[in-house]
Structure formats: structure tokens, C-alpha cells
Design an enzyme around this catalytic site. Structure first.
Site, PDB file in Angstrom:
ATOM      1  CG  HIS A 183      -1.870  -1.270   1.137  1.00  0.00           C
ATOM      2  ND1 HIS A 183      -2.695  -1.533   2.116  1.00  0.00           N
ATOM      3  CD2 HIS A 183      -2.402  -1.777   0.144  1.00  0.00           C
ATOM      4  CE1 HIS A 183      -3.528  -2.492   2.119  1.00  0.00           C
ATOM      5  NE2 HIS A 183      -3.280  -2.751   0.633  1.00  0.00           N
ATOM      6  CB  SER A 217      -2.866  -9.125   8.677  1.00  0.00           C
ATOM      7  OG  SER A 217      -3.791  -9.003   7.513  1.00  0.00           O
TER       8      SER A 217
END
Length: 392
Positions: free
Chosen positions: A188, A270
Site C-alpha cells: 500500500h 492482519s
């Protein structure tokens, strides 16, 4: 009825009003049934029991919504293994790390919460607070330092126990921990890196400040220009709804290659709700015999828990501390670099000494020279000197 069998405008409006009234009636009945169901059966009146018997379909719908809310709430709850249980699981994880031929680590926002960086789906996560209608506390990410987990991952890579790290974070803490650029894929982007896409190859500028202050979704120019070609610089962030096109720091090529070779995947902090959308990286769609062994460290539920060989309910720092202890490795401490002298421009004047500040406080200062004491530092003193030169 109008020609052709279609409804007239008046009939359509009447049908729409009837549908709205029906929906409002259903909502009122659902609220009424929900209030009745909250009462113990012994405390319900005969009229209330009769309503529940007549409105069976509404009762089923209310119960379905209640179960759904409870399921969402349970998934958001944080669960911690008992210390003995966590220790036992870490021993199993350490054995998998030792025997792995190609171990890759996937990291999410949960590894950075110890650095006071909020996650997304935790009890105090960004999206959790937004759903509750609460404000999000602003955090200066530039002051964050790599956590014990970041330093542990760098140590594991240094000892050839981890081959690659795939990160969904953009805080730049993996690089600051000492992990080599080639060993990490920041899917990202990195909020401290801006690039010139007009230069070939792309020219990178690594900053000590957040380069995304003026950028947003589909708007990536930072307002600065390349010192080589003069073109506009852009950030490297990949927002939701966008597709990352930059080669670095996303490093998709290395991430895909690592995923194809992986025999063990360790997911740290995550939720796995975003990562599962990347079929090139998510290997759980392979047949079980060819599937890498999955280990998950998370306090909350993830959609891949059933596929994991082992799920460790614990904080990432606690798990990594136990893991490196079991592996006999010492976790390095983060040594914050001294950034003084790393600038190309000198300050206007050196900082004031203690004696100068005390002498300044003892002397009355005219209102026209108040700028001299701004912040009590070099910026204020430099401005004062400049104003004196202009007077001359």
C-alpha cells in the site's frame, strides 16, 4: 390502467405510498417484537404472547438480526490465550520457523499499535470508532519508532529464517527497523517516499516527514518537484479503490515470487480481509497438499482461522518476544539515527545558550523586538538579526 397495460402516474404514486406504509408498518412491528423478546417468557402478557404467535415471520427476522449482531460483536472481541497456552503455541511456531525452507511474513496494522499507531478493526480502531460515530484522534506518525515486532522480523531475516516480508502498512517502520529494501513489499506504499515518474528509472525521494499531507484518493501530487527534471513528485500510497502501478516500494514482483515459493506463511496483526483479495499472494486456494502452512497471530477473529495450522491469540510483541527467546536470538534495540547534520541548509543561528537566555530575561524588551524571543531558539533569534540588518 393506461394503454399497453402499464400503470399510470397516479397509480404508480399510489403503489409507492402503499409500499412505504407497508415498510413502516413492518419496522414498527419489528421494534414491538424486539421489545417483547427482551422480556422473560414468564413476564409477557397474554396479548404479547399472542402477537408473537401471530407474527412468526417477524419473530424469525428479529432473531436472525440479533444473531448477526452478536456474531459481529464476537468477531470484534479481543481474545488472549493464557500465558501457558501461548507459550505452548510459540514452541510449535518456533519448530515451524526452524524447519521452514521458505518462510514469508505478512504484516498488518496490528504490529504497529505498540508504536501508538491505531489499527482499523480493533476496539479502538479507525473503522470501529467511525462506525460508533466517535472522533478519531490525530496521531503524529513521524514520531513513531519500530516496535519489538519490527525489530524481531529484521532479526529473523538477518539470520536467514525469513525470506520475505509482505506489508499492508504504509508507516515505513519496516525499513527503519533495518530490513533491506529488497526483502520487503509495501503493497500500500510508504508515506515517507515520493517519486518522480518522469525520470527513468523512477527517482525516489525518502523524506523524514509525511509526504501525503496534500494527497488523497486519485490525487497523488505532493506539491514538490524533482530536482533533476522539474516534474511533479507523487506519493506512493495505494488507496482503497486504486490499483498500485509503481514498481517500488510496492515490489509486487518479489512478493509474488516469494508467495510461489512459500512453504510457511506467518500472518502478524492482519485481519486478512484485504490480503485475501490478492490471489497472487494468497496461497490458501491451492490444494491442501500444495498449500503452505499458515500460522496466524491476532487477538481477533479472521476469515482464515479455519485454514490455519495454528492460531495464536496474543499481542504481536508478546508472541515475537517468546519466539525469539525460543529460537535463542537476541532482539536488537532500535537505534534512532541522529538527524542533526543531515540537512543541506544550516540554521540561521545556533541555539541560544542558557546564559544568553537568562541575560535576555533580565533585560526589558521593546515590543518591536518581541520576535527575537520566538520559541527561545534559533528561528526567533535569526528573525531578530534579520530585522536589525534591515533597519541599518
Amino acid at each position: 390502467m393506461a394503454a399497453g397495460g402499464s400503470l399510470s402516474r397516479t397509480e404508480r404514486k399510489a403503489a409507492a405510498r402503499a409500499e412505504i406504509l407497508h415498510q413502516e408498518q413492518q419496522r414498527d412491528r419489528c421494534r414491538q417484537v424486539a421489545r417483547i423478546l427482551k422480556k422473560p417468557a414468564a413476564e409477557r402478557s397474554p396479548e404479547e404472547s399472542l402477537l408473537l404467535a401471530e407474527w412468526e415471520d417477524i419473530v424469525r427476522e428479529v432473531e436472525r438480526r440479533r444473531r448477526k449482531r452478536e456474531g459481529v460483536r464476537r468477531r470484534q472481541e479481543e481474545v488472549c490465550d493464557e500465558p501457558e497456552e501461548l507459550k505452548r503455541k510459540v514452541i510449535v511456531l518456533a519448530a515451524a520457523v526452524r524447519s521452514a525452507k521458505h518462510l514469508i511474513i505478512y504484516t498488518g496494522a496490528g504490529i504497529s499499535t505498540a508504536a501508538s499507531i491505531p489499527d482499523y478493526r480493533g476496539p479502538n480502531g479507525v473503522w470501529t470508532l467511525l462506525q460508533k460515530g466517535r472522533n478519531i484522534r490525530a496521531t503524529d506518525l513521524s514520531e513513531a519508532e519500530p516496535t519489538l515486532t519490527h525489530m524481531s522480523i529484521a532479526c529473523l531475516h538477518k539470520h536467514n529464517l525469513v525470506q520475505h516480508v509482505v506489508s499492508q502498512n504504509c508507516d515505513g517502520l519496516h525499513l527503519r527497523s533495518g530490513l533491506p529494501r529488497a526483502a520487503i513489499s509495501e503493497l500500500h506504499g510508504n508515506m515517507y517516499i515520493e517519486v518522480c515518474t518522469s525520470c527513468t528509472p523512477n527517482r525516489e525521494y525518502v523524506r523524514v516527514f509525511d509526504v501525503t499531507e496534500r494527497t488523497a484518493l486519485h490525487r497523488h501530487h505532493t506539491g514538490r518537484k524533482c530536482h533533476k527534471c522539474g516534474a511533479q513528485l507523487r506519493d506512493t500510497i495505494v488507496h482503497f479503490g486504486e490499483k498500485g502501478t509503481l514498481r517500488e516500494p510496492l515490489n509486487w514482483e518479489a512478493a509474488t515470487e516469494a508467495a510461489s515459493k512459500a512453504d510457511v506463511i506467518l500472518c502478524l496483526g492482519s485481519s486478512l480481509k484485504v490480503l485475501k483479495k490478492y490471489p497472487r499472494l494468497w496461497c490458501m486456494s491451492k490444494p491442501p497438499s500444495r498449500r503452505p502452512k499458515l500460522y496466524i497471530v491476532n487477538l481477533q477473529w479472521t476469515p482464515k482461522d479455519d485454514l490455519a495450522v495454528l492460531k495464536l491469540h496474543g499481542k504481536c510483541d508478546d508472541v515475537m518476544r517468546l519466539l525469539l527467546e525460543e529460537l535463542g536470538l537476541e532482539i536488537p534495540c532500535y537505534d534512532s539515527p541522529d538527524e542533526e547534520g543531515s540537512y543541506s541548509r544550516r540554521p540561521l543561528a545556533p541555539p541560544w545558550s542558557l546564559e544568553e537566555m537568562q541575560m535576555q530575561e533580565q533585560q526589558p524588551e521593546p515590543a518591536s523586538q518581541l520576535s527575537r524571543s520566538l520559541s527561545g531558539g534559533w528561528f526567533g533569534r535569526g528573525c531578530a538579526k534579520g530585522s536589525k540588518r534591515r533597519k541599518k
